[in-house]
Design an enzyme around this catalytic site. Structure first.
Site, PDB file in Angstrom:
ATOM      1  N   THR A 108     -72.995  16.950  -3.450  1.00  0.00           N
ATOM      2  CA  THR A 108     -73.221  15.756  -4.283  1.00  0.00           C
ATOM      3  C   THR A 108     -72.996  16.033  -5.768  1.00  0.00           C
ATOM      4  OG1 THR A 108     -75.548  16.280  -4.655  1.00  0.00           O
ATOM      5  CG2 THR A 108     -75.030  14.991  -2.681  1.00  0.00           C
ATOM      6  N   ASP A 200     -67.639  30.724 -12.373  1.00  0.00           N
ATOM      7  CA  ASP A 200     -69.050  30.458 -12.091  1.00  0.00           C
ATOM      8  C   ASP A 200     -69.912  31.412 -12.930  1.00  0.00           C
ATOM      9  OD1 ASP A 200     -70.838  29.305  -9.375  1.00  0.00           O
ATOM     10  OD2 ASP A 200     -71.708  30.695 -10.825  1.00  0.00           O
ATOM     11  N   ASP A 203     -72.632  33.532 -11.030  1.00  0.00           N
ATOM     12  CA  ASP A 203     -72.028  34.582 -10.202  1.00  0.00           C
ATOM     13  C   ASP A 203     -71.462  35.712 -11.060  1.00  0.00           C
ATOM     14  OD1 ASP A 203     -72.695  33.326  -7.868  1.00  0.00           O
ATOM     15  OD2 ASP A 203     -70.720  32.435  -7.529  1.00  0.00           O
TER      16      ASP A 203
HETATM   17  C1  PRP Z   1     -74.227  26.051 -13.372  1.00  0.00           C
HETATM   18  C2  PRP Z   1     -74.469  26.167 -14.864  1.00  0.00           C
HETATM   19  C3  PRP Z   1     -75.171  24.875 -15.176  1.00  0.00           C
HETATM   20  C4  PRP Z   1     -74.522  23.909 -14.220  1.00  0.00           C
HETATM   21  C5  PRP Z   1     -73.524  23.078 -14.974  1.00  0.00           C
HETATM   22  O1  PRP Z   1     -75.363  26.337 -12.652  1.00  0.00           O
HETATM   23  O2  PRP Z   1     -75.205  27.310 -15.217  1.00  0.00           O
HETATM   24  O3  PRP Z   1     -76.561  24.921 -14.988  1.00  0.00           O
HETATM   25  O4  PRP Z   1     -73.831  24.683 -13.239  1.00  0.00           O
HETATM   26  O5  PRP Z   1     -72.996  22.114 -14.144  1.00  0.00           O
HETATM   27  P1  PRP Z   1     -73.294  20.561 -14.372  1.00  0.00           P
HETATM   28  O6  PRP Z   1     -73.113  20.316 -15.830  1.00  0.00           O
HETATM   29  O7  PRP Z   1     -72.236  19.901 -13.541  1.00  0.00           O
HETATM   30  O8  PRP Z   1     -74.675  20.275 -13.903  1.00  0.00           O
HETATM   31  P2  PRP Z   1     -75.345  26.339 -11.050  1.00  0.00           P
HETATM   32  O9  PRP Z   1     -75.732  25.009 -10.528  1.00  0.00           O
HETATM   33  O10 PRP Z   1     -74.042  26.915 -10.579  1.00  0.00           O
HETATM   34  O11 PRP Z   1     -76.546  27.302 -10.701  1.00  0.00           O
HETATM   35  P3  PRP Z   1     -76.755  28.866 -11.051  1.00  0.00           P
HETATM   36  O12 PRP Z   1     -76.913  28.967 -12.535  1.00  0.00           O
HETATM   37  O13 PRP Z   1     -78.003  29.168 -10.313  1.00  0.00           O
HETATM   38  O14 PRP Z   1     -75.562  29.635 -10.561  1.00  0.00           O
HETATM   39  N1  URA Z   2     -70.988  25.813 -13.368  1.00  0.00           N
HETATM   40  C1  URA Z   2     -70.338  26.963 -13.663  1.00  0.00           C
HETATM   41  O1  URA Z   2     -70.911  28.066 -13.556  1.00  0.00           O
HETATM   42  N2  URA Z   2     -69.063  26.885 -14.051  1.00  0.00           N
HETATM   43  C2  URA Z   2     -68.404  25.727 -14.172  1.00  0.00           C
HETATM   44  O2  URA Z   2     -67.227  25.731 -14.553  1.00  0.00           O
HETATM   45  C3  URA Z   2     -69.098  24.543 -13.867  1.00  0.00           C
HETATM   46  C4  URA Z   2     -70.396  24.601 -13.482  1.00  0.00           C
END
Ligand code: PRP
Ligand code: URA
Length: 209
Positions: A108, A200, A203
């Protein structure tokens, strides 16, 4: 209306190039994110108010300046925001640190909250929300909404890389919150990853996947 500030300091831009590169490994990536976060902490605190003070040096008494106004707080959006905390607290050691756990549902793309621990006096502090990525803006917007529900009124958002969609979302949901970013990239891809971005962030910081 929220303002977007691009932090174009040469050191930030130089280090961001290495952060973006896919050949940068997790150790160097973590170090660089912390260094850039520290530089961004320096830039984002430029407008803090000062008050006159007096100190006695070994030579004479002199008028100086010290920070006045609201105390600061930093809120990291988990996980990737963790990578920016040390850079901020090294420069602002008195800042209280909050954590908001949000992950983006891969189907989603909506943020799912799983953790929230904030300083109890957020209403009295200037709160700086940190996260490397502002993609759709769902996570940042949800974190800002959560902070406001807890009483925070004085908020800034600091990210490494923003996409236009994320900026638009924060501007719409939180017109009172200024956004500070090292780069504004052109777009999102079909998985809502920032292009060119850095991949990411979580990651790459933690060597997962
Ligand atoms: C990533 C990033 C933000 C989010 C941005 O976190 O660190 O929090 O995505 O995406 P958005 O603007 O579309 O919400 P993620 O959800 O991958 O989680 P993580 O930090 O635990 O890897
Ligand atoms: N979260 C990430 O870590 N990278 C992106 O490019 C978008 C969302």
């Amino acid at each position: 209306m929220a303002k977007v500030f691009i932090m174009d300091h040469p050191l930030i831009q130089h280090k961001l190039s290495f952060i973006r590169s896919k050949s940068t490994g997790a150790k160097e990536f973590r170090e660089l994110v912390e260094e850039v976060a520290m530089l961004m902490a320096y830039e984002v605190t430029r407008d803090l108010p000062l008050a006159e003070a007096e100190v006695e040096t070994p030579v004479a008494v002199t008028k100086t300046k010290v920070l006045a106004g609201k105390k600061l707080g930093v809120v990291a959006i988990l996980r990737a925001g963790l990578g920016m905390i040390n850079g901020f607290v090294k420069l602002i050691p008195a800042a209280k640190v909050g954590h908001v756990g949000l992950y983006r549902d891969p189907e989603t793309l909506e943020p799912v909250e799983y953790y929230c621990k904030l300083p109890q006096d957020v209403a009295e502090r200037e709160m700086i929300v940190i996260d490397p990525m502002l993609a759709t803006g769902g996570s940042a917007s949800a974190a800002l909404t959560l902070l406001k529900k807890k009483g925070a009124r004085n908020l800034k958002l600091v990210v490494l890389i923003a996409a236009p969609e994320g900026v638009a979302r924060v501007e719409k949901d939180h017109p009172d919150v200024n956004i500070f970013t090292a780069a504004l990239d052109p777009r999102l891809n079909e998985h809502a990853y920032i292009v060119p971005g850095l991949g990411d962030a979580g990651d790459r910081l933690f060597g997962t996947k």
